[in-house]
Design an enzyme around this catalytic site. Structure first.
Site, PDB file in Angstrom:
ATOM      1  N   GLY A 257      -4.732   4.313  -9.127  1.00 53.48           N
ATOM      2  CA  GLY A 257      -5.406   5.512  -8.657  1.00 53.48           C
ATOM      3  C   GLY A 257      -4.464   6.386  -7.863  1.00 53.48           C
ATOM      4  N   MET A 258      -4.432   7.648  -8.200  1.00 55.91           N
ATOM      5  CA  MET A 258      -3.693   8.602  -7.383  1.00 55.91           C
ATOM      6  C   MET A 258      -4.510   9.886  -7.365  1.00 55.91           C
ATOM      7  SD  MET A 258       0.241   9.788  -7.598  1.00 55.91           S
ATOM      8  CE  MET A 258       0.977  10.657  -6.227  1.00 55.91           C
TER       9      MET A 258
ATOM     10  N   GLY B 257      -9.901   9.418  -4.844  1.00 58.28           N
ATOM     11  CA  GLY B 257     -10.729   8.968  -3.712  1.00 58.28           C
ATOM     12  C   GLY B 257     -11.641  10.056  -3.166  1.00 58.28           C
TER      13      GLY B 257
ATOM     14  N   ALA C  49      -4.788   9.264   5.060  1.00 60.54           N
ATOM     15  CA  ALA C  49      -3.841  10.364   5.215  1.00 60.54           C
ATOM     16  C   ALA C  49      -4.558  11.584   5.789  1.00 60.54           C
ATOM     17  CB  ALA C  49      -3.200  10.698   3.887  1.00 60.54           C
TER      18      ALA C  49
ATOM     19  N   CYS D 262     -10.051  12.109  -0.584  1.00 61.34           N
ATOM     20  CA  CYS D 262      -8.667  12.382  -0.962  1.00 61.34           C
ATOM     21  C   CYS D 262      -8.443  13.828  -1.390  1.00 61.34           C
ATOM     22  CB  CYS D 262      -8.327  11.462  -2.125  1.00 61.34           C
ATOM     23  SG  CYS D 262      -6.699  11.695  -2.744  1.00 61.34           S
TER      24      CYS D 262
ATOM     25  N   GLY E 231     -27.648  14.407 -18.376  1.00 58.21           N
ATOM     26  CA  GLY E 231     -27.675  12.983 -18.004  1.00 58.21           C
ATOM     27  C   GLY E 231     -28.064  12.744 -16.558  1.00 58.21           C
TER      28      GLY E 231
ATOM     29  N   ARG F  31       1.610   4.995   4.465  1.00 58.39           N
ATOM     30  CA  ARG F  31       1.324   4.945   3.039  1.00 58.39           C
ATOM     31  C   ARG F  31       1.894   6.158   2.293  1.00 58.39           C
ATOM     32  NH1 ARG F  31      -3.548   5.924  -0.364  1.00 58.39           N
ATOM     33  NH2 ARG F  31      -3.586   4.074  -1.658  1.00 58.39           N
TER      34      ARG F  31
ATOM     35  N   TYR G 169     -16.182   8.007   8.055  1.00 58.22           N
ATOM     36  CA  TYR G 169     -15.308   7.509   6.990  1.00 58.22           C
ATOM     37  C   TYR G 169     -14.149   8.488   6.861  1.00 58.22           C
ATOM     38  CZ  TYR G 169     -13.731   6.149   2.295  1.00 58.22           C
ATOM     39  OH  TYR G 169     -12.976   5.737   1.223  1.00 58.22           O
TER      40      TYR G 169
ATOM     41  N   ASP H 289       0.831  -1.204   0.000  1.00 57.66           N
ATOM     42  CA  ASP H 289       0.000   0.000   0.000  1.00 57.66           C
ATOM     43  C   ASP H 289       0.861   1.248   0.000  1.00 57.66           C
ATOM     44  OD1 ASP H 289      -2.475   1.366   0.272  1.00 57.66           O
ATOM     45  OD2 ASP H 289      -2.081   1.634   2.404  1.00 57.66           O
TER      46      ASP H 289
HETATM   47  P1  IMP Z   1     -13.174   6.021  -2.440  1.00 57.28           P
HETATM   48  O1  IMP Z   1     -13.734   4.677  -2.728  1.00 57.28           O
HETATM   49  O2  IMP Z   1     -13.462   7.017  -3.528  1.00 57.28           O
HETATM   50  O3  IMP Z   1     -13.597   6.543  -1.107  1.00 57.28           O
HETATM   51  O4  IMP Z   1     -11.577   5.878  -2.428  1.00 57.28           O
HETATM   52  C1  IMP Z   1     -10.906   4.953  -1.618  1.00 57.28           C
HETATM   53  C2  IMP Z   1      -9.417   4.970  -1.956  1.00 57.28           C
HETATM   54  O5  IMP Z   1      -8.833   6.235  -1.649  1.00 57.28           O
HETATM   55  C3  IMP Z   1      -8.580   3.998  -1.147  1.00 57.28           C
HETATM   56  O6  IMP Z   1      -8.660   2.675  -1.599  1.00 57.28           O
HETATM   57  C4  IMP Z   1      -7.174   4.572  -1.281  1.00 57.28           C
HETATM   58  O7  IMP Z   1      -6.553   4.235  -2.491  1.00 57.28           O
HETATM   59  C5  IMP Z   1      -7.446   6.059  -1.333  1.00 57.28           C
HETATM   60  N1  IMP Z   1      -7.206   6.721  -0.042  1.00 57.28           N
HETATM   61  C6  IMP Z   1      -7.422   6.268   1.209  1.00 57.28           C
HETATM   62  N2  IMP Z   1      -7.133   7.199   2.131  1.00 57.28           N
HETATM   63  C7  IMP Z   1      -6.715   8.283   1.446  1.00 57.28           C
HETATM   64  C8  IMP Z   1      -6.272   9.581   1.827  1.00 57.28           C
HETATM   65  O8  IMP Z   1      -6.257   9.969   3.002  1.00 57.28           O
HETATM   66  N3  IMP Z   1      -5.888  10.407   0.820  1.00 57.28           N
HETATM   67  C9  IMP Z   1      -5.899  10.019  -0.480  1.00 57.28           C
HETATM   68  N4  IMP Z   1      -6.363   8.829  -0.893  1.00 57.28           N
HETATM   69  C10 IMP Z   1      -6.749   7.961   0.066  1.00 57.28           C
END
Ligand code: IMP
Length: 508
Positions: A317-318, A321, A408, A324, A492, A420, A404, A267
């Protein structure tokens, strides 16, 4: 070729995946649509089976994220029962993470090969603790209190329910006339004994009377209810676990492997690092049958580095989220659909599946991710509000919610989640995530069938019967896409109404 598909190929409309993603702009799932195909099958005929890694197959393309508000054992058990998989987070000690993995691996078995046992001198209080922490009742008692020693009794609820003094040794209350099965019997034979004798647990012993395994009546019931569950070759539910790239994670991996983890996810928010490559190589050379998913990556070059280092799957993915703020804070990342398409196109050349991670907030996003090459979708937001996610529900303005948080977020980092983000041990923390709340989505056991049906309907509209067909259609340019303008996106969604009630994203 049917007349219909012949016409489709004569009058190609829209863009191929390659054309869509060759545009010099980052796209998200909402920036394009899949053009409808031809329907000549029922949604029930759609096959959602897919691959998580080179070797691990899943009946459903769903993975719950290794986050401390998303995946511990309850979530991982429910995901695996429903055909997906959960990845246990590592914002905890090695022992705690191992205990969570063990709960999943022990949950539903044909033969439980590593049953929890006690010795004759253990107390009823010890039994109470096992019931409380692991949920088991019906504990075999062996001569020296370890597995693989002589079976001397069994203690069930019936033996201890009315015993007031919980400090007495179990040898005083245990049943010594134990009905057992002989090592080597088939599961069906074991089941027949359980039914005939009306017992809850059947210890299996070898010719010297030593305990070999245990068969449980409640597991038999569960076996019937979850035909699509994700299981290993020993019929144990599959479970994944995440680790960081830090050197200390090597011991963690060894402990997780011992506990039976099927797959390790390394991770890291930016997975293209020497630390990750070394960790990948370490795992692949020391734990031969352990599958490893590397990530997170978003470009072809990053994907290539991890594939060359031995990754059996990639996590993509970067920054997409829901919790995020990486792209705002770091100005680094990639729009998620572009990231998924580009990495998947490259990884497919090496037969390595990719998991689209983050940014999924509806069934359509899942369908789009699969259509552009992902083999599975990892979700945090979608699952964080379910009963099986860690944490208690609370109310705000009359709405039932669960917490939730990003790993980070300042809150999670203080609890250890910063591993991470190469941010561990720093006094000053730079948040790349937020802490928030999500609405109650009910149980995973209802939510996954809801997502699966939605996905099947979407496949039907696209005119493809399986994930495999969809990927083939993508590669051959038969699956057609179109960019959406901003006004097309607005059109849409619901518009022009005076009022309406938004459908809740959950099974009703
Ligand atoms: P979600 O399904 O859109 O909520 O995204 C979940 C994903 O966000 C996780 O599987 C990680 O890859 C990523 N993620 C988790 N915690 C953080 C964070 O604090 N900052 C940025 N990405 C994160």
């Amino acid at each position: 070729m049917s007349n219909q598909s012949y016409r489709d190929s004569q009058f190609l409309d829209g863009l191929s995946g390659e054309e869509l993603f060759s545009m010099q702009i980052g796209l998200t799932y909402r920036d394009f649509l899949v053009l409808p195909g031809f329907i000549d099958f029922n949604p029930s005929e759609v096959e959602l089976e897919t691959r998580l890694t080179k070797k691990i197959k899943l009946k459903r393309p769903f993975v719950s994220s290794p986050m401390d508000t998303v995946t511990e054992s309850s979530m991982a058990i429910a995901q695996a029962l429903m055909g997906g998989i959960g990845i246990i987070h590592y914002n905890n000690t090695v022992e705690e993470q191992v205990a969570e993995v063990s709960k999943v691996k022990r949950f539903e078995n044909g033969f439980i090969s590593d049953p929890v046992v006690l010795g004759p001198k253990n107390t009823i209080h010890d039994l109470d603790r096992i019931k409380e922490t692991l949920g088991f009742t019906g504990i075999p008692i062996t001569a020296d209190g370890t597995r693989n020693s002589k079976l001397v009794g069994i203690v069930t609820n019936r033996d201890i329910d009315f015993e007031r003094d919980r400090s007495i040794p179990v040898e005083k209350v245990m049943t010594t006339e134990v009905i057992t099965g002989k090592a080597g019997i088939t599961l069906k034979e074991a089941n027949d004994i359980i039914k005939k004798e009306k017992i809850g647990k059947l210890p299996i012993i070898d010719k010297d009377g030593k305990l070999v395994s245990l068969v449980s009546r409640s597991d038999l019931k569960k076996n019937k209810e979850f035909p699509d569950s994700s299981k290993d070759e020993n019929k144990r539910l599959r479970c994944g676990a995440a680790v960081s790239t830090l050197p200390e994670s090597r011991d963690r991996v060894a402990a997780l492997y011992e506990a039976g983890a099927d797959v390790i996810i390394i991770d890291s928010a930016q997975g293209n690092s020497i630390y990750q490559i070394e960790m990948l190589q370490f795992i692949k050379s020391n734990f031969k049958n352990l599958e490893v998913i590397g990530g997170n990556v978003v470009t072809r070059g990053q994907a290539e580095n991890l594939i060359s280092a031995g990754a059996d799957g990639l996590r993509i993915g970067m920054g997409p989220g829901s919790i995020c703020i990486t792209q705002d804070t770091m100005a680094v990342g990639r729009a998620q659909a572009t990231a998924v398409y580009q990495t998947a196109a490259h990884a497919a050349k090496h037969d390595v599946p990719v998991i689209a991670d983050g940014g999924i907030s509806n069934i359509g996003d899942i369908a789009n991710a699969l259509a552009i090459g992902a083999s599975a979708c990892m979700m945090g937001f979608m699952f964080a509000g379910t009963t099986e996610a860690p944490g208690e529900y609370f109310y705000e303005n009359g709405i039932r919610l669960k917490k939730y948080r990003g790993m980070a977020s300042i809150e999670a980092m203080k609890a250890g989640g910063d591993k991470r983000y190469f941010n561990e041990g720093q006094k000053v923390k730079v948040a790349q995530g937020v802490s928030g709340s999500v609405v109650d989505r009910g149980s995973i056991l209802n939510f996954i069938p809801y997502l699966s049906l939605g996905l099947r309907l979407s496949f039907q509209d696209m005119g493809f019967r399986s994930v495999q067909d969809l990927h083939q259609g993508l590669r051959e340019g038969k699956l057609r896409f179109e960019r959406r303008s901003e006004s097309a996106q607005a059109q849409g969604s619901v518009h022009s109404l005076y009022s309406y009630s938004a459908p809740s994203l959950r099974a009703e």
